[in-house]
Design an enzyme around this catalytic site. Structure first.
Site, PDB file in Angstrom:
ATOM      1  N   GLY A  57       0.904   2.087  -7.521  1.00  0.00           N
ATOM      2  CA  GLY A  57       0.115   2.278  -8.701  1.00  0.00           C
ATOM      3  C   GLY A  57       0.228   3.608  -9.337  1.00  0.00           C
ATOM      4  N   ARG A  99     -10.355  -3.154   4.691  1.00  0.00           N
ATOM      5  CA  ARG A  99     -10.081  -3.167   5.872  1.00  0.00           C
ATOM      6  C   ARG A  99      -9.237  -1.853   6.297  1.00  0.00           C
ATOM      7  NH1 ARG A  99      -7.237  -8.841   6.706  1.00  0.00           N
ATOM      8  NH2 ARG A  99      -6.197  -8.356   4.779  1.00  0.00           N
ATOM      9  N   ASP A 115       0.879  -1.261  -0.073  1.00  0.00           N
ATOM     10  CA  ASP A 115      -0.103   0.026  -0.056  1.00  0.00           C
ATOM     11  C   ASP A 115       1.008   1.053  -0.032  1.00  0.00           C
ATOM     12  OD1 ASP A 115      -2.439  -1.517   0.219  1.00  0.00           O
ATOM     13  OD2 ASP A 115      -1.814  -1.944   2.649  1.00  0.00           O
ATOM     14  N   GLU A 116       2.132   1.060  -0.394  1.00  0.00           N
ATOM     15  CA  GLU A 116       3.075   2.360  -0.531  1.00  0.00           C
ATOM     16  C   GLU A 116       2.453   3.395  -1.764  1.00  0.00           C
ATOM     17  OE1 GLU A 116       5.230  -1.253   0.506  1.00  0.00           O
ATOM     18  OE2 GLU A 116       3.918  -0.732  -1.226  1.00  0.00           O
ATOM     19  N   GLY A 149      -4.378  -3.973  -4.511  1.00  0.00           N
ATOM     20  CA  GLY A 149      -5.220  -3.107  -5.239  1.00  0.00           C
ATOM     21  C   GLY A 149      -4.417  -1.822  -5.591  1.00  0.00           C
ATOM     22  N   HIS A 150      -4.141  -1.527  -6.963  1.00  0.00           N
ATOM     23  CA  HIS A 150      -3.410  -0.370  -7.132  1.00  0.00           C
ATOM     24  C   HIS A 150      -4.491   0.801  -7.555  1.00  0.00           C
ATOM     25  CE1 HIS A 150       0.682  -2.383  -8.208  1.00  0.00           C
ATOM     26  NE2 HIS A 150       0.320  -2.888  -7.083  1.00  0.00           N
ATOM     27  N   THR A 151      -4.395   1.694  -6.780  1.00  0.00           N
ATOM     28  CA  THR A 151      -5.376   2.863  -7.038  1.00  0.00           C
ATOM     29  C   THR A 151      -4.805   3.895  -7.901  1.00  0.00           C
ATOM     30  OG1 THR A 151      -6.366   2.405  -4.838  1.00  0.00           O
ATOM     31  CG2 THR A 151      -6.735   4.578  -5.799  1.00  0.00           C
ATOM     32  N   ARG A 169       3.075 -28.972  -7.450  1.00  0.00           N
ATOM     33  CA  ARG A 169       2.988 -29.360  -8.988  1.00  0.00           C
ATOM     34  C   ARG A 169       1.750 -30.135  -8.918  1.00  0.00           C
ATOM     35  NH1 ARG A 169       8.423 -32.543  -8.505  1.00  0.00           N
ATOM     36  NH2 ARG A 169       7.433 -33.011  -6.550  1.00  0.00           N
ATOM     37  N   THR A 221      -8.419  -3.707  -1.654  1.00  0.00           N
ATOM     38  CA  THR A 221      -9.009  -4.841  -2.065  1.00  0.00           C
ATOM     39  C   THR A 221     -10.003  -5.200  -0.964  1.00  0.00           C
ATOM     40  OG1 THR A 221      -6.877  -5.608  -3.179  1.00  0.00           O
ATOM     41  CG2 THR A 221      -8.328  -7.255  -2.367  1.00  0.00           C
ATOM     42  N   THR A 222      -9.756  -5.031   0.187  1.00  0.00           N
ATOM     43  CA  THR A 222     -10.788  -5.518   1.464  1.00  0.00           C
ATOM     44  C   THR A 222     -11.458  -4.577   2.025  1.00  0.00           C
ATOM     45  OG1 THR A 222      -8.836  -5.394   3.013  1.00  0.00           O
ATOM     46  CG2 THR A 222      -8.984  -7.333   1.812  1.00  0.00           C
TER      47      THR A 222
END
Length: 439
Positions: free
Chosen positions: A17, A311, A13-14, A40-42, A151, A308-309
């Site tokens: 994106g 949270r 989350d840095e 998630g890339h905002t 595998r 994404t979540t």
């Protein structure tokens, strides 16, 4: 510039994106090398004075730039339903995806049973102890990687042969149903329904599938400029993060080579992305975490909720011990510092420069979670600044305290800060930063 890598240098989350979006106009290819739809890339951009936000989970952010080809490499675990939904959403914005997205035939697929097993595992851990719960996104990432390394996984190429797909799917689903029933006392999955659903994905995804490693090799031979992007952050790397509170792949620089099939000799720029403070989602040690008003203020002002979540993210002061560790692991030759604007209005800023452990101070980051939970962060206190810096476009226009903050980070890490993001929009970026350490 054969291959440049953009890597999260903290717990994810840095703001990767935005930086990838910023750099994309100067490259030919943007390639994702690991992870799945758990990231998630905002992207926030301005079109004719209007601000619009878009969250990408699988397709690289370069898709918003005409002429840029996007690659999803073999190191990614792919949810077919999620990728098709994302493509449809992108095309609804009037952006052409056809011919511009290439998916590795060797990427492994996330199946419904992966999500079911992950949910059952998390419930089982939670019932045993809160400390055992890892706090996954519920997207089936870990179980998909488990099958890959056992595998027994199903790959994108298997979608292209219906007979092979049916045979592999039935065997896998029957095996996973036995685990769900007998180990976790969970509901079994409908074998026939899943088989029919995934057979249909072949018709929808076939046009995007290719040998992406060969494609990238040819492109590099022809002089193409490639930007590789990872998901999550270095402190979540399965080997170099705070295991077991990690992701199931390698967000670090080495993951680029194995996740795309490119040679290490092709890489000439490793750009680390770091927030001006720290955040973490889910469980796991977080030495500089702030539980009080300052932490809450950072969360609210910084919009620190998972893309994404949803949270809430745990927030804390900048940890230079941890950042120095990820500089070592990745070999960053440049940093981009994001969300500097969020620190405006804080009277004093604390920066962790050492840990105290067993009565001694150290600058070594202990990757063992049992030790990381026992360290006491030792802080340097720096003056804050009041001014809103979100409109600043040149480093000299930043308040002196903000410039000193950047210089302190550079001097400690001995890595230059080349970019500073001071807001979510594309235009909110400072590029004339170097050399701050001499300021």
């Amino acid at each position: 510039m054969p291959v440049s890598i953009v890597i999260g240098s903290q717990w994810g989350d840095e703001g990767k994106g935005k930086i990838v979006d910023l750099l994309s106009p100067d490259v030919d290819i943007v390639a994702r090398y690991q992870g799945g739809a758990n990231a998630g890339h905002t992207i926030v951009w301005d079109e004719e004075g209007e601000t619009e936000e878009f969250v990408l989970h699988l397709v690289p952010s370069g898709i918003f730039h005409e002429g840029v080809t996007c690659v999803i490499g073999n190191g990614v675990v792919l949810d077919p339903k999620a990728i098709l939904e994302e493509i449809e959403k992108i095309e609804s914005l009037g952006i052409d995806v056809e011919g511009r997205l290439k998916i590795s035939h060797n990427a492994h697929l996330i199946m419904p049973y992966h999500k079911a097993i992950e949910a059952a595992q998390e419930e089982d851990r939670a019932s045993a102890s809160d400390d055992d719960e890892i706090g996954t996104t519920g997207r089936g990432i870990g179980p998909a990687y488990t099958d890959k390394f056992a595998r027994t996984g199903i790959r994108v190429v298997d979608l292209l042969d219906e007979d092979v797909l049916r045979r592999k799917l039935r065997r896998s689903i029957e095996e996973k149903n036995a685990i769900l029933r007998d180990v976790y006392d969970a509901e079994a999955l409908d074998v026939d329904r899943i088989v029919e659903e995934y057979v249909e994905f072949d018709q929808k995804i076939d046009d995007y599938v290719t040998d992406t490693s060969a494609y990238l090799s040819r492109a590099l031979d022809d002089g193409a400029r490639v930007l590789a992007e990872g998901a999550q952050g270095s402190l979540l790397d399965v080997d170099f993060g705070s295991y077991p509170y990690v992701t199931s792949s390698h967000p670090t620089a080495g993951g680029c080579c194995t996740g795309l099939g490119v040679s290490p000799t092709e890489i000439d720029r490793v750009l680390g992305i770091a927030k001006a403070y720290c955040t973490r989602v889910g469980n796991g040690p977080f030495p500089t975490e702030l539980d009080g008003e300052v932490g809450q203020a950072l969360r609210e002002k910084g919009g620190e909720f998972g893309a994404t979540t949803g949270r809430p993210r745990r927030c804390g002061w900048l940890d230079l011990v941890a950042l120095r560790y990820t500089c070592m692991v990745n070999g960053f030759n440049e940093l981009a510092l994001t969300k500097l604007d969020i620190l405006s209005g804080i009277d004093e800023l604390k920066v962790c420069t050492e840990y105290r452990y067993d009565g001694k101070t150290t600058r070594r980051f202990p990757s063992e979670p049992q030790n990381l939970t026992r360290v006491e962060p030792q802080y340097e206190t720096l003056p804050g600044w009041e001014a809103d810096i979100s409109a600043v476009r040149h480093v000299d226009d930043l308040p002196r305290a903000a410039q000193d903050y950047l210089a302190f980070i550079e001097n400690y890490l001995d890595v230059e800060i080349g970019l500073v993001s001071n807001g979510p929009r594309r235009s909110q970026i400072i590029t004339d930063v170097q050399p701050m350490a001499a300021a």
